[in-house]
Enzyme design. Structure first.
Site, short mmCIF file in Angstrom:
data_model
loop_
_atom_site.label_atom_id
_atom_site.label_comp_id
_atom_site.label_asym_id
_atom_site.label_seq_id
_atom_site.Cartn_x
_atom_site.Cartn_y
_atom_site.Cartn_z
N GLU A 115 12.56 2.91 -10.14
CA GLU A 115 12.11 1.85 -11.05
C GLU A 115 12.17 0.49 -10.37
O GLU A 115 12.81 0.34 -9.34
CB GLU A 115 13.07 1.79 -12.26
CG GLU A 115 13.13 3.06 -13.04
CD GLU A 115 14.21 3.04 -14.13
OE1 GLU A 115 14.98 2.06 -14.20
OE2 GLU A 115 14.27 4.01 -14.88
N LYS A 117 13.58 -3.28 -10.10
CA LYS A 117 14.78 -3.99 -10.54
C LYS A 117 14.32 -5.34 -11.08
O LYS A 117 13.98 -6.24 -10.33
CB LYS A 117 15.78 -4.18 -9.40
CG LYS A 117 17.06 -4.82 -9.89
CD LYS A 117 18.22 -4.54 -8.98
CE LYS A 117 19.54 -4.92 -9.62
NZ LYS A 117 19.65 -6.29 -10.06
N ASP A 119 14.27 -8.95 -12.85
CA ASP A 119 15.19 -10.08 -12.68
C ASP A 119 15.21 -10.93 -13.94
O ASP A 119 14.55 -11.95 -14.03
CB ASP A 119 14.73 -10.89 -11.45
CG ASP A 119 15.89 -11.63 -10.82
OD1 ASP A 119 17.03 -11.44 -11.28
OD2 ASP A 119 15.64 -12.40 -9.88
N TYR A 227 15.26 0.47 -19.84
CA TYR A 227 15.53 1.32 -18.68
C TYR A 227 16.77 2.18 -18.81
O TYR A 227 17.14 2.88 -17.87
CB TYR A 227 15.60 0.49 -17.39
CG TYR A 227 16.51 -0.72 -17.44
CD1 TYR A 227 17.87 -0.60 -17.68
CD2 TYR A 227 15.99 -1.99 -17.22
CE1 TYR A 227 18.69 -1.71 -17.70
CE2 TYR A 227 16.80 -3.11 -17.24
CZ TYR A 227 18.15 -2.96 -17.48
OH TYR A 227 18.96 -4.05 -17.51
N LYS A 316 17.96 -3.54 -2.71
CA LYS A 316 17.51 -4.92 -2.83
C LYS A 316 16.46 -5.25 -1.77
O LYS A 316 16.51 -4.76 -0.66
CB LYS A 316 18.71 -5.88 -2.68
CG LYS A 316 19.80 -5.69 -3.72
CD LYS A 316 19.37 -6.11 -5.10
CE LYS A 316 19.73 -7.51 -5.48
NZ LYS A 316 21.09 -7.86 -5.66
N CYS A 410 43.00 -32.26 5.04
CA CYS A 410 42.21 -31.97 3.85
C CYS A 410 41.41 -33.22 3.45
O CYS A 410 42.00 -34.29 3.30
CB CYS A 410 43.11 -31.54 2.70
SG CYS A 410 42.23 -31.44 1.13
N CYS A 413 43.05 -34.48 -0.13
CA CYS A 413 44.41 -35.01 -0.32
C CYS A 413 45.09 -35.40 0.98
O CYS A 413 46.24 -35.81 0.97
CB CYS A 413 45.26 -33.99 -1.08
SG CYS A 413 45.70 -32.58 -0.04
N CYS A 428 44.03 -25.91 2.93
CA CYS A 428 44.78 -27.14 2.73
C CYS A 428 46.18 -26.74 2.28
O CYS A 428 46.35 -25.81 1.49
CB CYS A 428 44.07 -27.95 1.65
SG CYS A 428 45.13 -29.13 0.83
N CYS A 434 47.11 -31.12 -4.33
CA CYS A 434 45.75 -31.44 -3.91
C CYS A 434 44.85 -31.46 -5.15
O CYS A 434 44.74 -30.46 -5.86
CB CYS A 434 45.25 -30.42 -2.89
SG CYS A 434 43.52 -30.67 -2.46
#
Ligand code: IVH
Length: 675
Positions: A115, A117, A119, A227, A316, A410, A413, A428, A434
């Protein structure tokens, strides 16, 4: 007003004719009449019904839009969970899938139903005695939103089934989607009206279906194709998926005309190629094809693992790739402190979606691809996946570029960043100091699937953290009305609202609470499994890694994180504060809808059952939360032995697994309270 039999008959005939035309138009794709004549019939019926309102029946084609707008969608718990599909990207993965299935079934070749697929978004339609009673979105697979009024406005969805041989209860699953033409037209209109456009047809379908005012759904160009099926009771279905689809079509449900039955994986792969070539000329978006083992008894033997069936796989299509330029490279700090480099791109369109960012994953990936600011790159977008940079075109590199190196501190922070041995990411070390990590943690805590604090969105979270009002997630319940009202773009009314939402969120389920804590590796499904298994938070806190890995579907990594989380005194303090603030759930019932009577129990059905088809037995077990597996192992809790039970029964006896006969099984179903 008394209505003459003649008028009554006229209305009934009009209804029938219109429904018949709908069927030919939407289901068989073979209209019998020009649109203008169809419209005439509709107007005739409307005029009659206006004159004699008593003529109106709930399944009249004029009654698709009628309900008043809702204020919120209610929840629908799926009688049988709505599964998702495993993915294959390469031919070999399809072959491996087939090999595994053949080995489990001990047969040489498998017939597949192939079948498209689609979307869009998955919905479940429940018909009782032929009448559409509920339409629900997939949600998290266990429960979704009640969109009955909305689905009723889709002319491709019958409000009443055709014929009279349909099961008493029939749940039909399929995809609601917006064809490309309708999507483009609507987006043009949106541009003309100065509104924000939809990113892709899938968002358009979801946004259009999930309208509280169903009359808005009614004028969106949505379609539906069936389906799969969910719960079926009071009637038997054929033993092949492809035949079931044919039956659905005969009952008035639209099915895809691109579906086929093929004899082996080579033919599946041929189908894939053939559809791939047609992809652009199809009237709607697809992201691949789906292969389903056609024999239902084989499907039943294979069962499913976690959230996906072992008898179906999505193949896919390759991601779509385009060229663009890296304008800049930024660093994002995630909930767990991971620093992720992100390429800011010159906007490009990939299959209808505008891309402006792509993940660069980590330093190793940047080094491997040598991505630099100013580079021309190929970016790829694959379905849901975040777009990524595939490679750089070195010939197009401008002069004087520098290799990119992640910062040592980081960016949020200023704490040191570290790279743990064996891990590709740098993190970090600022922890909940943070702001970036606190923001993400709070946003996750408040999200719909977690504590569901309505109205606590990204912008508010940002303010709370930036103003230092929330240092720990538990602070969220201690903020005063005044503090809420004092935030930007908030007033007394919004503060009332958020306080109410906070109050409401306090009554939750153990599974949601666990998920909300943001323990690493504990997603929704793991949280649910833990809650169902342990029932109480105290028991989870006491669990050792050894206890945890014994639970099906809990791996050693998740086990380690769970134990580590509850060892941390800071986390325990947060939990105590949250409970002190009033966060609670019903422990011994463990969320009635989420932990039904047979949750966590694995059954194997073998032999022939007399009182119900195996499909029904399986469905009823699953509705009670049990897992139905195709093979007996030490983890099996019950083997149900019907007549002429064979090797599975012997194996159960060898392993000392409890065996029950059909009478005991039926009794068990009857005494187990349904969710
Ligand atoms: S069957 C038990 N068939 O894909 C299998 N799903 O990744 C249930 N989808 O949630 C799904 N086209 O939204 C099936 N022909 C198709 C499909 C399809 C699209 C979607 C569906 C589902 C998701 C699973």
């Amino acid at each position: 007003m008394k209505i003459s039999p003649k008028i009554q008959k006229q209305a009934a005939q009009l209804r029938e004719t219109i429904n018949e035309h709908n069927y030919y138009y939407y289901v068989l794709d073979d209209p019998l009449l020009p649109d203008s004549e169809y419209d005439c019939l509709m107007r005739e019926l409307q005029a009659l019904e206006e004159k004699y309102p008593a003529l109106i029946t709930p399944d009249s084609p004029t009654q698709r839009v009628g309900a008043t707008p809702l204020s919120t969608f209610s929840e629908v718990v799926h009688a049988i969970p709505m599964l998702s599909l495993g993915n294959a990207f390469k031919d070999e993965e399809v072959q491996d899938f087939d090999k595994r299935a053949r080995a489990r079934l001990a047969i040489d070749s498998i017939e597949y139903a192939v079948e498209l697929k689609l979307d869009g978004l998955a919905v479940s339609l429940r018909y009782e005695n032929g009448l559409l009673v509920t339409g629900a979105t997939r949600g998290d697979g266990q429960s979704g939103e009640d969109v009955t009024q909305n689905v009723k406005t889709l002319k491709t969805i019958p409000v009443r089934l055709r014929g009279d041989d349909y099961p008493r209860v029939l749940e039909v699953r399929g995809e609601v989607f917006m064809p490309k033409a309708g999507f483009n037209k609507w987006n043009q209109q949106k541009i003309a009206a100065g509104e924000k456009v939809w990113a892709n047809p899938r968002n358009a379908a979801a946004g259009s279906l999930r309208q509280l005012d169903a009359s808005r759904t009614a004028n969106r160009p949505l379609r539906f194709l069936s389906y799969a099926i969910g719960e079926v009771e009071g009637g038997d279905l054929p033993n092949r998926h492809s035949d079931i689809l044919q039956r659905l079509q005969a009952w008035g449900l639209p099915i895809s005309k691109y579906s086929e039955v093929v004899k082996d994986t080579q033919a599946c792969l041929d189908y894939y190629q053939q559809i791939l070539e047609q992809r652009d000329s199809l009237p709607f978006e697809i992201d691949g094809v789906v292969y389903k083992i056609n024999q239902i008894n084989q499907q039943e033997t294979l069962g499913f693992v976690s959230r996906a069936p072992r008898w179906a796989i999505a193949h896919k299509f390759p991601a779509q790739e385009v060229l663009t330029q890296v304008v800049d490279i930024d660093v994002q700090v995630g909930r767990t402190g991971a620093l992720t480099p992100v390429a800011r791109l010159a906007p490009v369109n990939v299959a209808g979606v505008t891309i402006t960012n792509a993940t660069l994953h980590n330093q190793d990936e940047i080094n491997r691809k040598d991505v630099r600011v100013g580079d021309t790159v190929i970016v790829r977008r694959a379905g849901d996946v975040i777009p990524e940079v595939v490679r750089v075109l070195p010939k197009k590199r401008p002069k004087n570029t520098q290799p990119y190196v992640l910062p040592k501190k980081c960016p949020v922070c200023d704490a040191e960043v570290v790279r743990i041995k064996g891990e590709a990411v740098v993190r970090c070390t600022g922890g909940l100091f943070c702001a970036a990590q606190r923001k993400q943690a709070l946003q996750h805590f408040a999200s719909r699937r977690a504590m569901e604090i309505d109205g606590l969105g990204e912008k508010l979270v940002e303010q709370l953290i930036d103003k230092d009002l929330v240092k720990s997630i538990a602070d969220i319940y201690t903020l005063t009305h005044e503090q809420w009202a004092g935030l930007e773009r908030m007033g007394k009314k919004s503060a009332d609202k958020i306080m109410k939402a906070l109050e409401k969120s306090k009554s939750t389920t153990l599974a949601r609470f666990l998920y909300a804590l943001g323990i690493r590796e504990v997603g929704e499904s793991t949280a649910r499994i833990l809650a169902q298994h342990f029932i109480s938070l105290d028991k989870i806190m006491e669990a050792t890694e050894t206890d945890l890995v014994k639970i099906p579907d809990i791996g050693p990594v998740a086990a380690q994180y769970v134990v580590a989380f509850f060892k941390e005194s800071h986390n325990m303090e947060v939990i105590q504060r949250l409970q002190a603030a009033g966060v609670h759930w019903v422990e011994n019932e463990a969320a009635p809808s989420k932990a039904p009577a047979l949750a966590g129990q694995t059954f194997v059905l073998t032999g022939t059952l007399i009182s119900m088809p195996r499909r029904t037995a399986k469905a009823r077990l699953e509705a009670l939360g049990a897992k139905v597996s195709g093979s007996v192992s030490k983890k099996t809790n019950y083997v149900v032995a019907g007549e002429k039970a064979g090797s599975k029964l012997t194996k159960a006896q060898d392993l000392g697994v409890k065996v029950i006969d059909e009478d005991e099984f039926v009794a068990l179903l009857e005494i187990s309270p349904s969710p």
